[in-house]
Design a protein around this motif. Structure first.
Motif, short mmCIF file in Angstrom:
data_model
loop_
_atom_site.label_atom_id
_atom_site.label_comp_id
_atom_site.label_asym_id
_atom_site.label_seq_id
_atom_site.Cartn_x
_atom_site.Cartn_y
_atom_site.Cartn_z
N ALA A 134 -8.71 7.21 9.66
CA ALA A 134 -8.26 7.55 7.69
C ALA A 134 -8.62 7.25 7.09
N GLY A 135 -8.55 7.58 6.05
CA GLY A 135 -9.06 7.08 4.51
C GLY A 135 -7.73 6.60 3.93
N VAL A 136 -7.77 4.97 3.45
CA VAL A 136 -6.31 4.77 3.62
C VAL A 136 -6.23 3.87 2.00
N VAL A 137 -5.63 3.83 1.51
CA VAL A 137 -5.75 3.01 0.05
C VAL A 137 -4.60 1.55 -0.05
N THR A 138 -5.09 1.17 0.10
CA THR A 138 -4.35 -0.22 0.20
C THR A 138 -3.31 -1.38 -0.51
N ARG A 139 -2.19 -1.40 -0.15
CA ARG A 139 -1.64 -2.47 -1.27
C ARG A 139 -2.51 -2.77 -2.66
N LEU A 140 -3.63 -2.89 -2.38
CA LEU A 140 -4.18 -4.08 -3.14
C LEU A 140 -4.59 -3.13 -4.16
N GLY A 141 -4.99 -1.66 -3.54
CA GLY A 141 -5.45 -1.16 -4.44
C GLY A 141 -6.79 -0.44 -3.84
N VAL A 142 -7.66 -0.61 -2.58
CA VAL A 142 -8.72 -0.83 -2.36
C VAL A 142 -8.33 -0.01 -1.29
N TRP A 143 -9.27 0.87 -1.43
CA TRP A 143 -9.67 2.64 -0.47
C TRP A 143 -10.37 1.47 0.66
N GLY A 144 -10.36 1.76 2.16
CA GLY A 144 -11.05 2.08 2.43
C GLY A 144 -11.09 3.08 4.01
N ASP A 145 -11.98 2.95 4.89
CA ASP A 145 -12.01 4.10 6.39
C ASP A 145 -12.64 3.24 7.59
N TYR A 146 -10.92 3.57 7.66
CA TYR A 146 -10.73 3.07 9.07
C TYR A 146 -10.51 3.67 10.81
N TRP A 147 -10.75 3.18 11.37
CA TRP A 147 -10.48 3.80 13.08
C TRP A 147 -9.82 3.08 13.81
N GLY A 148 -9.50 4.03 15.11
CA GLY A 148 -8.78 3.74 16.02
C GLY A 148 -9.71 2.95 17.51
N GLN A 149 -9.25 2.10 18.04
CA GLN A 149 -9.88 1.37 18.64
C GLN A 149 -10.52 2.76 20.02
#
Length: 119
Positions: free
Chosen positions: A96-111
């Motif tokens: 998932a591509g997620v924008v955090t509450r701090l406004g930072v975008w990141g690419d995240y993976w499950g286990q």
């Protein structure tokens, strides 16, 4: 911090079905594209399906057999896998591509979730 937690998977017979789920949680402002990838030992991780703004994309080997969907209210993505074949055996990873509450975008993976198709 953002976590992707997968569930589902397991063992299925050829021609059978399985369903994977992946829920994103943590310091999330918004979730953009979500998808599923798979990997077998000795090979690169490959795209299975993605969904973004209602548009879906599928890898050719799974077209017509797999269906990706998401529940935006729950930040959850699903993969319904039907007519399973032994060559679908792999570890399946949620992305998932997620924008955090701090406004930072990141690419995240499950286990990763093991899917085994065998009689």
């Amino acid at each position: 911090q953002v976590q992707l937690v997968e569930s589902g998977g397991g063992l299925a017979q050829p021609g059978g079905s399985l369903r994977l789920s992946c829920a994103a949680s943590g310091s999330i402002f918004s979730v953009n594209g979500m998808g599923w990838y798979r990997q077998v030992p000795g090979k690169q991780r490959e795209l299975v399906a993605r969904i973004r703004s209602g548009t879906t994309t599928y890898a050719d080997p799974v077209k017509g057999r797999f269906a990706i969907s998401r529940d935006n209210a729950k930040n959850t993505v699903y993969l319904q896998m039907n007519s399973l074949k032994p060559e679908d055996t792999a570890v399946y990873y949620c992305n998932a591509g997620v924008v955090t509450r701090l406004g930072v975008w990141g690419d995240y993976w499950g286990q990763g979730a093991q899917v085994t198709v065998s009689s």
